[in-house]
Design a protein around this motif. Structure first.
Motif, PDB file in Angstrom:
ATOM      1  N   SER A 105       1.069  -1.160   0.114  1.00 15.92           N
ATOM      2  CA  SER A 105       0.028   0.063   0.114  1.00 15.92           C
ATOM      3  C   SER A 105       0.897   1.141  -0.106  1.00 15.92           C
ATOM      4  O   SER A 105       1.491   1.377   1.025  1.00 15.92           O
ATOM      5  CB  SER A 105      -1.045  -0.075   1.252  1.00 15.92           C
ATOM      6  N   TRP A 106       0.740   2.181  -0.957  1.00 21.21           N
ATOM      7  CA  TRP A 106       1.706   3.402  -1.077  1.00 21.21           C
ATOM      8  C   TRP A 106       1.025   4.375  -0.312  1.00 21.21           C
ATOM      9  O   TRP A 106       1.567   5.397  -0.129  1.00 21.21           O
ATOM     10  CB  TRP A 106       1.699   3.751  -2.526  1.00 21.21           C
ATOM     11  N   CYS A 107       0.093   4.232   0.579  1.00 17.93           N
ATOM     12  CA  CYS A 107      -0.156   4.835   1.804  1.00 17.93           C
ATOM     13  C   CYS A 107       0.882   4.704   3.071  1.00 17.93           C
ATOM     14  O   CYS A 107       0.862   5.286   4.037  1.00 17.93           O
ATOM     15  CB  CYS A 107      -1.757   4.708   2.209  1.00 17.93           C
ATOM     16  N   GLU A 108       1.672   3.850   2.721  1.00 14.40           N
ATOM     17  CA  GLU A 108       2.679   3.343   3.989  1.00 14.40           C
ATOM     18  C   GLU A 108       4.105   3.469   2.916  1.00 14.40           C
ATOM     19  O   GLU A 108       4.374   3.362   2.087  1.00 14.40           O
ATOM     20  CB  GLU A 108       2.271   1.933   4.368  1.00 14.40           C
ATOM     21  N   ALA A 109       5.102   3.438   4.101  1.00  9.10           N
ATOM     22  CA  ALA A 109       6.487   3.301   3.516  1.00  9.10           C
ATOM     23  C   ALA A 109       6.776   1.926   2.980  1.00  9.10           C
ATOM     24  O   ALA A 109       6.303   0.970   3.428  1.00  9.10           O
ATOM     25  CB  ALA A 109       7.480   3.975   4.582  1.00  9.10           C
ATOM     26  N   PHE A 110       7.758   1.823   1.958  1.00  6.67           N
ATOM     27  CA  PHE A 110       8.049   0.685   1.407  1.00  6.67           C
ATOM     28  C   PHE A 110       9.137   0.141   2.062  1.00  6.67           C
ATOM     29  O   PHE A 110      10.247   0.837   2.414  1.00  6.67           O
ATOM     30  CB  PHE A 110       8.406   1.055  -0.072  1.00  6.67           C
ATOM     31  N   SER A 111       9.286  -1.071   2.376  1.00  5.66           N
ATOM     32  CA  SER A 111      10.412  -1.731   3.196  1.00  5.66           C
ATOM     33  C   SER A 111      11.823  -1.917   2.381  1.00  5.66           C
ATOM     34  O   SER A 111      11.749  -2.895   1.554  1.00  5.66           O
ATOM     35  CB  SER A 111       9.909  -2.980   3.655  1.00  5.66           C
ATOM     36  N   THR A 112      12.537  -0.941   2.121  1.00  7.57           N
ATOM     37  CA  THR A 112      13.703  -1.056   1.348  1.00  7.57           C
ATOM     38  C   THR A 112      14.654  -0.018   1.925  1.00  7.57           C
ATOM     39  O   THR A 112      14.432   0.996   2.826  1.00  7.57           O
ATOM     40  CB  THR A 112      13.495  -0.853  -0.086  1.00  7.57           C
ATOM     41  N   TYR A 113      15.968  -0.173   1.674  1.00  8.48           N
ATOM     42  CA  TYR A 113      16.992   0.838   2.157  1.00  8.48           C
ATOM     43  C   TYR A 113      16.792   2.174   1.339  1.00  8.48           C
ATOM     44  O   TYR A 113      16.253   2.154   0.283  1.00  8.48           O
ATOM     45  CB  TYR A 113      18.403   0.383   1.945  1.00  8.48           C
ATOM     46  N   PRO A 114      17.065   3.258   2.028  1.00  7.33           N
ATOM     47  CA  PRO A 114      17.236   4.611   1.355  1.00  7.33           C
ATOM     48  C   PRO A 114      18.066   4.670  -0.029  1.00  7.33           C
ATOM     49  O   PRO A 114      19.075   3.717  -0.173  1.00  7.33           O
ATOM     50  CB  PRO A 114      17.819   5.596   2.310  1.00  7.33           C
ATOM     51  N   ARG A 115      17.897   5.186  -1.225  1.00  6.80           N
ATOM     52  CA  ARG A 115      18.590   5.238  -2.386  1.00  6.80           C
ATOM     53  C   ARG A 115      18.975   4.185  -3.063  1.00  6.80           C
ATOM     54  O   ARG A 115      20.002   3.692  -3.077  1.00  6.80           O
ATOM     55  CB  ARG A 115      19.719   6.234  -1.838  1.00  6.80           C
ATOM     56  N   THR A 116      17.923   3.257  -3.192  1.00 10.01           N
ATOM     57  CA  THR A 116      17.924   1.889  -3.784  1.00 10.01           C
ATOM     58  C   THR A 116      17.700   1.932  -5.109  1.00 10.01           C
ATOM     59  O   THR A 116      18.321   0.973  -5.885  1.00 10.01           O
ATOM     60  CB  THR A 116      16.955   0.961  -2.893  1.00 10.01           C
ATOM     61  N   TYR A 117      16.768   2.769  -5.668  1.00  8.92           N
ATOM     62  CA  TYR A 117      16.447   2.382  -7.102  1.00  8.92           C
ATOM     63  C   TYR A 117      16.683   3.729  -7.893  1.00  8.92           C
ATOM     64  O   TYR A 117      16.998   4.765  -7.746  1.00  8.92           O
ATOM     65  CB  TYR A 117      14.706   2.308  -7.232  1.00  8.92           C
ATOM     66  N   ASP A 118      17.290   3.208  -9.197  1.00  4.37           N
ATOM     67  CA  ASP A 118      17.607   4.070 -10.486  1.00  4.37           C
ATOM     68  C   ASP A 118      16.438   4.677 -11.073  1.00  4.37           C
ATOM     69  O   ASP A 118      16.590   5.887 -11.778  1.00  4.37           O
ATOM     70  CB  ASP A 118      18.359   3.291 -11.257  1.00  4.37           C
ATOM     71  N   LEU A 119      15.438   3.908 -11.184  1.00  5.85           N
ATOM     72  CA  LEU A 119      14.128   4.503 -11.856  1.00  5.85           C
ATOM     73  C   LEU A 119      13.051   3.931 -11.254  1.00  5.85           C
ATOM     74  O   LEU A 119      12.871   2.744 -10.901  1.00  5.85           O
ATOM     75  CB  LEU A 119      14.345   3.873 -13.177  1.00  5.85           C
ATOM     76  N   LEU A 120      11.894   4.963 -10.972  1.00  2.00           N
ATOM     77  CA  LEU A 120      10.613   4.534 -10.477  1.00  2.00           C
ATOM     78  C   LEU A 120       9.605   4.612 -11.417  1.00  2.00           C
ATOM     79  O   LEU A 120       9.647   5.794 -12.008  1.00  2.00           O
ATOM     80  CB  LEU A 120      10.496   5.095  -9.179  1.00  2.00           C
ATOM     81  N   HIS A 121       8.680   3.736 -11.674  1.00  2.00           N
ATOM     82  CA  HIS A 121       7.572   4.017 -12.737  1.00  2.00           C
ATOM     83  C   HIS A 121       6.266   4.220 -11.910  1.00  2.00           C
ATOM     84  O   HIS A 121       6.043   2.989 -11.116  1.00  2.00           O
ATOM     85  CB  HIS A 121       7.609   2.747 -13.740  1.00  2.00           C
ATOM     86  N   ALA A 122       5.655   5.243 -11.970  1.00  7.22           N
ATOM     87  CA  ALA A 122       4.395   5.504 -11.319  1.00  7.22           C
ATOM     88  C   ALA A 122       3.143   5.741 -12.385  1.00  7.22           C
ATOM     89  O   ALA A 122       3.011   6.727 -12.783  1.00  7.22           O
ATOM     90  CB  ALA A 122       4.463   6.621 -10.519  1.00  7.22           C
ATOM     91  N   TRP A 123       2.499   4.719 -12.604  1.00  8.55           N
ATOM     92  CA  TRP A 123       1.440   4.768 -13.608  1.00  8.55           C
ATOM     93  C   TRP A 123       0.262   4.943 -12.889  1.00  8.55           C
ATOM     94  O   TRP A 123      -0.186   3.948 -12.168  1.00  8.55           O
ATOM     95  CB  TRP A 123       1.239   3.440 -14.392  1.00  8.55           C
ATOM     96  N   THR A 124      -0.406   6.054 -12.940  1.00  5.81           N
ATOM     97  CA  THR A 124      -1.658   6.518 -12.130  1.00  5.81           C
ATOM     98  C   THR A 124      -1.782   6.444 -10.744  1.00  5.81           C
ATOM     99  O   THR A 124      -2.676   6.325 -10.201  1.00  5.81           O
ATOM    100  CB  THR A 124      -3.001   5.738 -12.929  1.00  5.81           C
ATOM    101  N   LEU A 125      -0.547   6.205 -10.124  1.00  2.15           N
ATOM    102  CA  LEU A 125      -0.489   5.935  -8.559  1.00  2.15           C
ATOM    103  C   LEU A 125      -0.907   7.109  -7.891  1.00  2.15           C
ATOM    104  O   LEU A 125      -1.623   6.861  -6.906  1.00  2.15           O
ATOM    105  CB  LEU A 125       1.223   5.943  -8.450  1.00  2.15           C
ATOM    106  N   PHE A 126      -0.560   8.362  -8.263  1.00  2.00           N
ATOM    107  CA  PHE A 126      -0.936   9.366  -7.566  1.00  2.00           C
ATOM    108  C   PHE A 126      -2.624   9.619  -7.609  1.00  2.00           C
ATOM    109  O   PHE A 126      -3.213  10.049  -6.405  1.00  2.00           O
ATOM    110  CB  PHE A 126      -0.183  10.809  -8.006  1.00  2.00           C
ATOM    111  N   SER A 127      -3.205   9.486  -8.711  1.00  2.00           N
ATOM    112  CA  SER A 127      -4.605   9.388  -8.787  1.00  2.00           C
ATOM    113  C   SER A 127      -5.405   8.335  -7.799  1.00  2.00           C
ATOM    114  O   SER A 127      -6.219   8.502  -7.188  1.00  2.00           O
ATOM    115  CB  SER A 127      -5.017   9.069 -10.385  1.00  2.00           C
ATOM    116  N   ASP A 128      -4.515   7.314  -7.921  1.00  2.00           N
ATOM    117  CA  ASP A 128      -5.266   6.124  -6.923  1.00  2.00           C
ATOM    118  C   ASP A 128      -4.914   6.547  -5.405  1.00  2.00           C
ATOM    119  O   ASP A 128      -6.033   6.258  -4.777  1.00  2.00           O
ATOM    120  CB  ASP A 128      -4.391   4.699  -7.273  1.00  2.00           C
TER     121      ASP A 128
END
Length: 272
Positions: A170-193
């Motif tokens: 659930s993106w209403c919560e923090a994602f369980s991962t280390y900081p500065r982990t990903y080179d690319l994030l793809h957000a398809w209609t995520l903010f609308s959701d």
């Protein structure tokens, strides 16, 4: 648990799980761990307590004596047998692949002035659906973490059937991962959701910034008002717009949709 030894050498043992329910059905009464209740949902994985029980195979898998999956790498692009669990046809699956291949090609054209073949490695699809975004990257030297929303169709099993990896979140919560982990994030209609859920778009931006590496990229595919919203926080986040484009495809679902690609700056550059 009906596991059998497949190979053994010195202190290394490889166990193999049975292909059918036959062994489970032949166990003596009272054997532990027991089989899960018939009304147990094996696909329920979000905020579900662990139970010490074994999930038997579905009738389909039991009869087929296996998953019926195509061998790798064909399974990445072949309709998996469990597609029918969502009432999706093979045509829907193939159309989804075609659409996302076009979109990924368009994304790479937008980012081409900023990326080389070795720029990106760790990628996250924040709303993965059937995993076709990741499948469209099969010829790129990247791996993709596919995230399936906890309140939508639980297509995670389709993603795994395709030979991909993923999780439910659930993106209403923090994602369980280390900081500065990903080179690319793809957000398809995520903010609308998450807006429909009543959660904070600002919190989501901050979380994306936390897990994005400096000089990493975000691809936002959403309504134009979402792009305007993100623009308000670009300076505070040390993000810089790389490209903006109208969503390609011309379908009704792409009306009023934009593709927006920010890059996360190195923080010290702003302070020089």
């Amino acid at each position: 648990m009906c596991w059998k030894i497949a190979a053994k050498r010195n202190q290394t043992v490889i166990w193999v799980k049975p292909l059918t329910n036959d062994c489970y059905m032949e166990r003596a009464p009272g054997t532990q761990p027991s089989l899960c209740r018939s009304d147990d949902d094996p696909d329920a994985v979000w905020n579900v307590k662990m139970e010490a029980c074994i999930t038997p195979y579905s009738d389909q898998n039991h009869r087929a004596k296996g998953s019926g999956l195509a061998p790798w790498p064909a399974r990445l692009t072949s309709p998996p047998p469990r597609l029918g669990d969502f009432r999706y046809s093979n045509d829907v699956f193939e159309k989804d692949m075609e659409v996302w291949q076009q979109r990924v090609d368009s994304y790479w054209n937008l980012l081409s002035p900023k990326i080389n073949s070795d720029t990106l490695r760790n990628v996250m699809d924040m709303k993965a659906n059937l995993g076709s975004f990741a499948a469209a990257l099969k010829n790129k030297d990247v791996w993709v973490m596919n995230v399936v929303p906890e309140d939508g169709p639980n297509t995670l099993k389709i993603i795994y059937d395709r030979g991909l990896i993923g999780t439910v979140h659930s993106w209403c919560e923090a994602f369980s991962t280390y900081p500065r982990t990903y080179d690319l994030l793809h957000a398809w209609t995520l903010f609308s959701d998450i807006e429909r859920k009543g959660c904070s778009g600002v919190d989501l931006l901050i979380e994306m910034d936390r897990i994005l590496r400096p000089k990493g990229f975000v691809i936002v595919r959403d309504k134009r008002k979402v792009v305007e919203f993100i623009n308000k926080y670009m300076k505070a986040l040390h993000w810089e717009a790389v490209a903006t484009a109208d969503a390609e495809g011309g379908s009704e679902q792409d009306d009023d949709v934009s593709v927006y690609c920010p890059e996360k700056d190195l923080a010290y550059k702003r302070e020089l």
